[in-house]
Design an enzyme around this catalytic site. Structure first.
Site: not given
Ligand code: GLA
Length: 387
Positions: A133, A177
């Site tokens: 995403s 991310d």
């Molecule tokens: C998901 C969320 C991130 C982060 C990770 C855990 O990927 O999108 O922002 O919190 O989990 O580290």
């Protein structure tokens, strides 16, 4: 191990078939794995992600009539038509929330953006904890940045993409991310300070050390993922309030025992994970700076134990993948991403990569799980223009 993405010529041809004429350009953004620093981003903490050689690509053309047309090879062949001035949280369903949300978040932030025709295709697996995403949001963000001449720096695009996900798609994620997808460079991991968005490239040369970083996608995503993530985040924020701190990032490791003693039993393990995980990020960076890449292994496995026992976001499949990979010769392994399924990374001597993969595949078959999907994580370039 990596599927062939559409070439720029192929993307442009599909664009022409869908919309007529030619795209103004083709932009891309990658998925990521996080090497260490999990569930720290929404605690204003530190992380060390790297971009994958799996990307989402957007062939895009600006339109000046406010219409946003979206097509994805994963979207069932339909073109979704929206009007940019009418975009609002709750008005768009499914995968289109991510590109539409990104355009909405840019407009909301006061940037002069309008419509576009977009054709999207991707080699980032969905539901694997590899940030498909974020790749989609960030590919649209860099395309729009260029189409509308915004000239926004990576961290600002990352905050905008995060806002799309939080406020438009309704997922309360942190910013790791999006920062990884936008700001990573080839051959390096990204040191990220999630409070300030300060970041720096940490050279990560696996080949020079005869290492392979395997990604073992368990191909399970347990249902509680969304609600549990929000609950964990709320738990951390409550713990910070009880401790009188802006965020858990502000709790120094030497004050941890005293802090834990004063917290409700349900919150203490969360705090212990976040504080020890931030310390593991610093340790990992020190090891990489010293050229001791192999010593990362035990740190990864320690990080997994903390996510399993304190944060409780691992599951039977990720635990089995980690234990089996280490028993088969991996230097260390851990789940990566939010958890409740998704993927495991295993740092492996290159000569043992096949044996580790086979051992995990065999263990999964014995346990009655579907075979994992395997890919190789090569530190890759963050988002940009392809053509
Ligand atoms: C998901 C969320 C991130 C982060 C990770 C855990 O990927 O999108 O922002 O919190 O989990 O580290």
């Amino acid at each position: 191990m990596n599927p062939r993405p559409a070439t720029p010529a192929e993307s442009a041809r599909t664009f022409t078939e869908l919309y007529g004429g030619h795209p103004d350009g083709i932009w891309y953004a990658p998925g990521r794995v996080n090497i260490i620093g999990e569930h720290t981003d929404y605690n204003d903490g530190f992380a060390l992600p790297m971009a994958l050689p799996r990307t989402t690509r957007v062939a895009a053309r600006r339109r000046d009539d406010g219409l946003l047309r979206l097509h994805s090879t994963r979207g069932g062949g339909r073109i979704t038509e929206l009007r940019v001035p009418d975009l609002a949280p709750g008005t768009v369903e499914g995968w289109a929330r991510y590109p539409a949300g990104t355009v909405w978040a840019l407009a909301e932030a006061g940037h002069p953006v309008g419509g576009a025709d977009l054709h999207i295709d991707s080699t980032v697996p969905t539901g694997a904890g590899l940030s498909s995403s974020a790749a989609l949001e960030c590919a649209v963000a860099v395309a729009y940045d260029a189409l509308y001449g915004l000239g926004l720096p990576g961290p600002e695009l990352a905050r905008t993409a995060q806002r799309a996900e939080n406020a438009f798609a309704g997922v309360p994620c942190g910013v790791m991310d999006q920062m990884a997808s936008l700001c990573c460079v080839e051959g390096a991991a990204l040191h990220l300070d999630s409070r300030t968005l300060e970041h720096r490239q940490v050279p990560f040369d696996l080949t020079a050390h005869d290492l392979t970083l395997l990604v073992l996608d368990t191909r399970v995503q347990h249902d509680l993922a969304d609600g549990a993530y929000a609950a964990l985040r709320a738990g951390c924020e409550r713990a910070a309030r009880l401790l009188g701190l802006p965020a858990l990032r502000d709790l120094p490791a030497d004050r941890l025992p005293e802090a834990l003693a004063g917290l409700p039993a349900g919150l203490a393990p969360l705090v212990r994970h976040v504080v020890t995980e931030n310390a593991r990020v610093a340790e990992a960076e020190a090891l990489l700076a010293a050229g001791d890449t192999r010593a990362l292994g035990p740190l990864l496995t320690a990080g997994h134990a903390s996510l399993r026992d304190d944060y409780r976001v691992s599951c039977a499949e990720t635990d089995l993948a980690v234990d089996t990979a280490v028993a088969a010769g991996a230097l260390g392994a851990r789940m990566t991403g939010g958890g409740f399924g998704g993927s495991v990374i295993a740092l492996t001597p290159a000569a043992l990569a096949r044996a580790v993969t086979e051992a995990v595949t065999t263990a999964f078959a014995r346990a009655g799980h579907r075979p994992p999907a395997v890919l190789e994580a090569v530190p890759s370039q963050g988002a940009g223009r392809l053509a």
